[in-house]
Design an enzyme around this catalytic site. Sequence first.
Site, PDB file in Angstrom:
ATOM      1  N   SER A 136     -28.361  28.560  36.195  1.00 42.09           N
ATOM      2  CA  SER A 136     -27.792  28.503  34.853  1.00 42.09           C
ATOM      3  C   SER A 136     -26.568  29.429  34.737  1.00 42.09           C
ATOM      4  CB  SER A 136     -28.868  28.866  33.820  1.00 42.09           C
ATOM      5  OG  SER A 136     -28.437  28.570  32.524  1.00 42.09           O
ATOM      6  N   ASP A 233     -31.893  17.968  31.410  1.00 47.81           N
ATOM      7  CA  ASP A 233     -31.546  19.333  31.006  1.00 47.81           C
ATOM      8  C   ASP A 233     -30.999  19.303  29.577  1.00 47.81           C
ATOM      9  OD1 ASP A 233     -30.448  21.878  30.622  1.00 47.81           O
ATOM     10  OD2 ASP A 233     -29.793  22.056  32.700  1.00 47.81           O
ATOM     11  N   HIS A 263     -34.087  22.006  32.455  1.00 46.78           N
ATOM     12  CA  HIS A 263     -33.148  23.096  32.695  1.00 46.78           C
ATOM     13  C   HIS A 263     -33.696  24.153  33.652  1.00 46.78           C
ATOM     14  CE1 HIS A 263     -29.829  25.797  32.069  1.00 46.78           C
ATOM     15  NE2 HIS A 263     -30.663  26.764  31.721  1.00 46.78           N
TER      16      HIS A 263
END
Length: 289
Positions: A136, A233, A263
């Site tokens: 991320s 996601d 995610h």
Amino acid sequence: MAAAVLTHWRRGLFQAVGNGAHGLLSPAFLQGVRQKSSIQYISRPDLPKLAYQRIKGKSPGVVFLPGYGSSMAGEKAVALQDFCKSLGHSYLRFDYTGHGASEGTFSEGTIGTWKKDVLFMLDEVAEGPQILVGSSMGGWLMLLAAIARPEKTKALVGISTAADHFVTAFKSLPLEARKEFEEKGMWTVPTKSNEEGIYSVSMDFLKEAENHCILQSPIPITCPVRLIHGLKDEDVPWHISMQVAERVLSTDVDIILRRHGQHRMAEKDDIKLMVYTIDDLIDKLTTLV
């Protein structure tokens, strides 16, 4: 896995046979079994101490960069430690300023703050060439670090890479919503990735983050790049990984889209894919030496 034929599970151990195979891969990293290892702290002049865990071993080493608000105690970080230990390769995981066991105040952190953390750990703790694995926001920091330390970075693996995401997501909001958040000085973002169900991002954080955006021009990264993203996601759109792939100068870029991936990418199959991707890169890099 490069130069190997992946066969089958036997008594819980994954078997790899063929030239270049790295042998048995312990199932510990797939089952979330955490190995005991002590947390160390490194001091910096006039800056908060950073907490880290390291395994010494062969090169290339692996460095894990967690996401916004996450820590080095997450499933992916621990899985990679078990994996690297099984291979005998060095591994480093750490907490950014204000995260996890590190000192500092989370709300005072910025992309620039955490980029400095990454570069410090690469310069002072990581030894030799490294494969950077970023999750991320860690994927954004991974790219920034690769630009700043090309001689140290031998390959990149981005997981749900969030390059420029805070900035682009805010700018995509309707004008009235942006004005409302600007007046409050804080942007609250719904998420399924933490217990609170929201991220709170200050306007000062967003303004500083604009200094580190990289998707508006070619990205001067030439090492192998692997980008893994889930089509489901809901926090960071998968097309960001596509943009990264289009803009890096490297000719060795692969994108893997997981149809049901979310995610966090922390399901058993997600972690298996991450590990196999890194294993293949290690094999590729050691073969080239």
